[in-house]
Design a protein around this motif. Structure first.
Motif, PDB file in Angstrom:
ATOM      1  N   ASP A  67       2.561  -5.852  45.026  1.00 11.68           N
ATOM      2  CA  ASP A  67       3.756  -5.005  45.102  1.00 11.68           C
ATOM      3  C   ASP A  67       4.707  -5.188  43.920  1.00 11.68           C
ATOM      4  OD1 ASP A  67       2.943  -3.891  47.552  1.00 11.68           O
ATOM      5  OD2 ASP A  67       3.754  -5.614  48.643  1.00 11.68           O
ATOM      6  N   TYR A  68       4.395  -6.104  43.001  1.00 17.11           N
ATOM      7  CA  TYR A  68       5.226  -6.282  41.806  1.00 17.11           C
ATOM      8  C   TYR A  68       5.245  -4.953  41.064  1.00 17.11           C
ATOM      9  CZ  TYR A  68       6.921  -8.321  37.431  1.00 17.11           C
ATOM     10  OH  TYR A  68       7.666  -8.618  36.307  1.00 17.11           O
ATOM     11  N   LYS A  69       6.436  -4.463  40.686  1.00 16.28           N
ATOM     12  CA  LYS A  69       6.524  -3.078  40.204  1.00 16.28           C
ATOM     13  C   LYS A  69       6.478  -2.900  38.686  1.00 16.28           C
ATOM     14  CE  LYS A  69      11.577  -2.684  40.545  1.00 16.28           C
ATOM     15  NZ  LYS A  69      12.667  -1.934  41.166  1.00 16.28           N
ATOM     16  N   TYR A  70       6.275  -3.959  37.941  1.00 16.01           N
ATOM     17  CA  TYR A  70       6.235  -3.831  36.480  1.00 16.01           C
ATOM     18  C   TYR A  70       4.863  -4.227  35.938  1.00 16.01           C
ATOM     19  CZ  TYR A  70      11.271  -3.645  37.075  1.00 16.01           C
ATOM     20  OH  TYR A  70      12.534  -3.296  37.476  1.00 16.01           O
ATOM     21  N   SER A  71       4.571  -3.796  34.720  1.00 14.40           N
ATOM     22  CA  SER A  71       3.304  -4.165  34.075  1.00 14.40           C
ATOM     23  C   SER A  71       3.489  -5.348  33.135  1.00 14.40           C
ATOM     24  CB  SER A  71       2.737  -2.974  33.305  1.00 14.40           C
ATOM     25  OG  SER A  71       3.610  -2.620  32.245  1.00 14.40           O
ATOM     26  N   ASN A  72       4.707  -5.873  33.078  1.00 19.40           N
ATOM     27  CA  ASN A  72       5.011  -7.000  32.189  1.00 19.40           C
ATOM     28  C   ASN A  72       6.077  -7.882  32.828  1.00 19.40           C
ATOM     29  OD1 ASN A  72       7.282  -5.381  31.991  1.00 19.40           O
ATOM     30  ND2 ASN A  72       7.499  -5.630  29.798  1.00 19.40           N
ATOM     31  N   ILE A  73       6.397  -8.953  32.120  1.00 20.63           N
ATOM     32  CA  ILE A  73       7.514  -9.811  32.526  1.00 20.63           C
ATOM     33  C   ILE A  73       8.090 -10.454  31.273  1.00 20.63           C
ATOM     34  CG2 ILE A  73       6.076 -11.848  32.977  1.00 20.63           C
ATOM     35  CD1 ILE A  73       8.004 -12.464  35.367  1.00 20.63           C
ATOM     36  N   PHE A  74       9.414 -10.511  31.207  1.00 16.00           N
ATOM     37  CA  PHE A  74      10.109 -11.212  30.121  1.00 16.00           C
ATOM     38  C   PHE A  74      10.606 -12.549  30.673  1.00 16.00           C
ATOM     39  CE2 PHE A  74      10.339  -6.929  28.457  1.00 16.00           C
ATOM     40  CZ  PHE A  74      10.142  -7.122  27.093  1.00 16.00           C
ATOM     41  N   PRO A 141      17.482 -10.435  42.274  1.00 15.32           N
ATOM     42  CA  PRO A 141      16.285 -11.196  41.943  1.00 15.32           C
ATOM     43  C   PRO A 141      15.120 -10.279  41.589  1.00 15.32           C
ATOM     44  CG  PRO A 141      16.504 -11.093  44.314  1.00 15.32           C
ATOM     45  CD  PRO A 141      17.713 -10.398  43.733  1.00 15.32           C
ATOM     46  N   LEU A 142      14.128 -10.879  40.943  1.00 21.42           N
ATOM     47  CA  LEU A 142      12.887 -10.190  40.617  1.00 21.42           C
ATOM     48  C   LEU A 142      11.949 -10.373  41.811  1.00 21.42           C
ATOM     49  CD1 LEU A 142      11.269  -8.653  38.485  1.00 21.42           C
ATOM     50  CD2 LEU A 142      10.559 -10.859  37.552  1.00 21.42           C
TER      51      LEU A 142
END
Length: 156
Positions: A67-74, A141-142
């Motif tokens: 369910d994580y909604k991004y294709s990346n993470i900073f 939060p993420l």
């Protein structure tokens, strides 16, 4: 019979100790509260470096749900040396292909990553260093991030 038991015990011990990974210095994942990674929740990992002459590979460990909604993470990676000097580096890690396919290894609803961010890195001196990981996305939060951590191994 006693000789057979002793021989088996010695053989078993040799196999057990030969399977140990002598290259890994630390491989730690810290569970995040309720799969939510807030700015305030920094993941701290101490790493004892025995020699400044040996090159190391350093990896960012991450686990998230589908369910994580991004294709990346900073991530902000803070590294504090044994003398207290702190350096910070901002890194982007790609987690999915443009079509949405996750790049991590999946098991059920979870995806795991070990992404190399330093290769053949030589720490300036021996001692205990502290890696501090801080999520640097817009969401706070993420959501749907379950674990984060560090792996440090001797370079081959």
């Amino acid at each position: 019979m006693k000789y057979l038991k002793t021989s088996f015990l010695i053989l078993f011990s040799m196999i057990l100790f030969s399977c140990q990974d002598t290259q890994t210095v630390v491989d730690t994942n810290i569970e995040l509260n309720k799969r939510n990674w807030s700015y305030a929740q920094k993941v701290k990992v101490p790493v004892k470096i025995e020699s400044a002459d040996i090159p190391y590979n350093v990896y960012f460990n991450l686990r998230h749900t589908a369910d994580y909604k991004y294709s990346n993470i900073f991530i902000l990676i803070h590294l504090t040396s044994p003398n207290g000097k702190k350096i910070t580096e901002r890194k982007e890690f790609q987690l999915a292909l443009p079509d949405g396919e996750w790049l991590g290894s999946g098991s059920g609803n979870k995806y795991s990553y070990q992404i190399k961010f330093k290769e053949n890195y030589k720490f300036p001196k021996a001692g205990t260093y502290t890696f501090e990981l801080e999520q640097n996305m817009r969401d706070n939060p993420l959501n749907h991030v379950s674990d984060a951590g560090i792996r440090v191994e001797k370079a081959q």
